[in-house]
Motif scaffolding. Structure first.
Motif, short mmCIF file in Angstrom:
data_model
loop_
_atom_site.label_atom_id
_atom_site.label_comp_id
_atom_site.label_asym_id
_atom_site.label_seq_id
_atom_site.Cartn_x
_atom_site.Cartn_y
_atom_site.Cartn_z
N ARG A 140 0.10 -6.73 7.55
CA ARG A 140 -0.47 -7.44 6.41
C ARG A 140 -0.01 -6.82 5.09
O ARG A 140 -0.22 -7.37 4.03
CB ARG A 140 -2.00 -7.41 6.47
N TYR A 141 0.57 -5.64 5.21
CA TYR A 141 0.96 -4.92 4.00
C TYR A 141 2.38 -4.42 4.12
O TYR A 141 2.90 -4.21 5.20
CB TYR A 141 0.07 -3.68 3.80
N GLU A 142 2.95 -4.20 2.95
CA GLU A 142 4.19 -3.47 2.89
C GLU A 142 3.77 -2.01 2.67
O GLU A 142 3.06 -1.73 1.70
CB GLU A 142 4.95 -3.99 1.67
N CYS A 143 4.17 -1.14 3.56
CA CYS A 143 3.63 0.23 3.49
C CYS A 143 4.66 1.25 3.01
O CYS A 143 5.80 1.26 3.46
CB CYS A 143 3.14 0.67 4.87
N ILE A 169 0.83 -1.19 0.00
CA ILE A 169 0.00 0.00 0.00
C ILE A 169 0.87 1.25 0.00
O ILE A 169 2.02 1.24 0.46
CB ILE A 169 -0.99 0.06 1.18
N LEU A 170 0.30 2.30 -0.55
CA LEU A 170 1.04 3.54 -0.66
C LEU A 170 0.10 4.72 -0.47
O LEU A 170 -1.04 4.69 -0.94
CB LEU A 170 1.69 3.62 -2.04
N SER A 171 0.56 5.71 0.26
CA SER A 171 -0.19 6.95 0.33
C SER A 171 0.74 8.13 0.53
O SER A 171 1.90 7.95 0.91
CB SER A 171 -1.24 6.91 1.44
N LEU A 200 -2.52 0.20 9.44
CA LEU A 200 -2.14 -0.63 8.29
C LEU A 200 -0.69 -1.10 8.45
O LEU A 200 -0.36 -2.25 8.19
CB LEU A 200 -2.29 0.15 6.99
N GLN A 201 0.13 -0.19 8.92
CA GLN A 201 1.54 -0.53 9.17
C GLN A 201 1.65 -1.63 10.23
O GLN A 201 2.35 -2.62 10.05
CB GLN A 201 2.28 0.72 9.65
N ASP A 202 0.92 -1.46 11.33
CA ASP A 202 1.06 -2.38 12.45
C ASP A 202 0.35 -3.72 12.21
O ASP A 202 0.67 -4.71 12.88
CB ASP A 202 0.57 -1.74 13.75
#
Ligand code: TRP
Ligand code: SF4
Length: 329
Positions: A36-39, A6-8, A31-33
């Protein structure tokens, strides 16, 4: 398993406020914690130039301070890649190439484009760069082959355009890019101290960095239930912004008590706000401690950004090689 990416990004236009915290940053941290995703989170400083081109002097310091805000609220460089857009020049190259394949009509009908132009009528936004804003945003997103983009509703048209641009690239050349999904953040309704949308331009914001007297005074000045003129009038928490804040900062049991007491004038707004100020101060204490630390150790910020820029650049370079190969240039 393929970890989703994910990216923002955020434009560095000034200090972040509690609206930004609850509307976006909390979600970024979650989302980071969740692991489940690479942020990937980045400072969209080139995007800031689209509207601030005539006075760019604050963009750099805003960028650094924004990263301090991010780290203070719990973004962690050992879990997320934090970087600055302008440090990764590949964004400019991808922007240019995507500009070649983006029909003008897609940009001209973009609702944010029309809105911003009327809203910011004091600035001349009839520029090529401003029209191309979403193309640069598309480049930011697909550069990292992001699967998800956590954004607020206002950014939905931009993510939609990104999807269209990604599909068009895949169709014209080769299937390189995943078509990213917007991850809509459900935003609790936090208004500014004057009851309007919390915004830097309205001078009604409670900033993440506000504490002590400043914080107390801002909370004391907050609009409440407008029907509740006197202390003895019963109030309605449902239409009170102070109550919305309590729902985020105060323990459920106490929130229930405020709810009942307010309705029968058992608690006054002054006390209700004092309590809120205590709760917010308490909740923000670890945030402010981290903020103090980073402000005293600015070098650390620079090395975090440096590190993030490097990681981002490595990926961006790989993507650009694929892009050039697919486009045969
Ligand atoms: N346009 C976004 C905003 O104003 C900032 C942004 C730039 C962005 N590039 C992005 C957000 C890529 C998500 C993904 O807030
Ligand atoms: Fe709002 Fe609290 Fe006043 Fe009720 S008592 S109107 S919840 S500030």
């Amino acid at each position: 398993m393929n970890v989703k990416r994910i990216l923002s990004g955020m434009r560095p236009t000034g200090k972040l406020h509690l609206g930004n915290l609850h509307g976006a940053l909390k979600n970024w941290v979650e989302l980071q914690d969740s692991a489940r995703y690479e942020c990937f989170y980045f400072v969209a400083d080139w995007h800031a130039v689209t509207s601030e081109y005539s006075s760019t002097e604050d963009i750099k310091s805003n960028a650094v301070n924004m990263v301090i805000d991010w780290l203070s609220v719990g973004l962690d460089p050992s879990k997320s890649t934090l970087f600055v857009q302008s440090a990764v020049k590949e964004h400019a190259e991808l922007f240019l190439l995507l500009a070649m394949i983006t029909p003008l009509a897609w940009l001209e009908r973009n609702p944010t484009y029309k809105e911003m132009k009327t809203e910011l009528s004091n600035k001349d936004l009839s520029t090529f760069g401003f029209l191309g804003y979403p193309v640069l945003q598309a480049a930011d997103i697909i550069m990292y082959k992001a699967n998800g983009v956590p954004v607020g509703v206002d950014q939905l048209p931009h993510v939609e355009l990104t999807r269209e641009i990604a599909r068009r690239f895949n169709f014209l050349y080769r299937e390189i890019f995943p078509v990213p999904e917007p991850l809509l953040t459900s935003v609790p309704k936090l208004l500014g101290t004057d009851g309007r949308k919390m915004s830097k331009s309205y001078d009604n914001s409670i900033y993440i960095g506000d504490r002590g007297k400043v914080l107390q005074q801002k909370i004391a000045s907050m609009f409440t239930d407008p029907q509740r003129m006197r202390r003895k009038d019963p109030g309605n928490p449902e239409i009170c912004n102070v109550f919305s804040f309590h729902q985020l900062y105060t323990a459920l049991e106490k929130v229930r008590e405020i709810d009942t007491e307010c309705r029968k004038a058992g608690i006054g707004c002054t006390d209700c706000k004092k309590l809120l100020a205590q709760q917010v101060a308490e909740a923000m204490k670890p945030v402010h401690e981290r903020m103090d630390f980073y402000n005293k150790n600015i070098k650390e910020i620079y090395s975090i950004i440096e590190e993030g820029n490097k990681k981002a650049t490595t990926i961006a370079r790989q993507t650009m090689e694929e892009v050039r190969e697919a486009m045969k240039i």
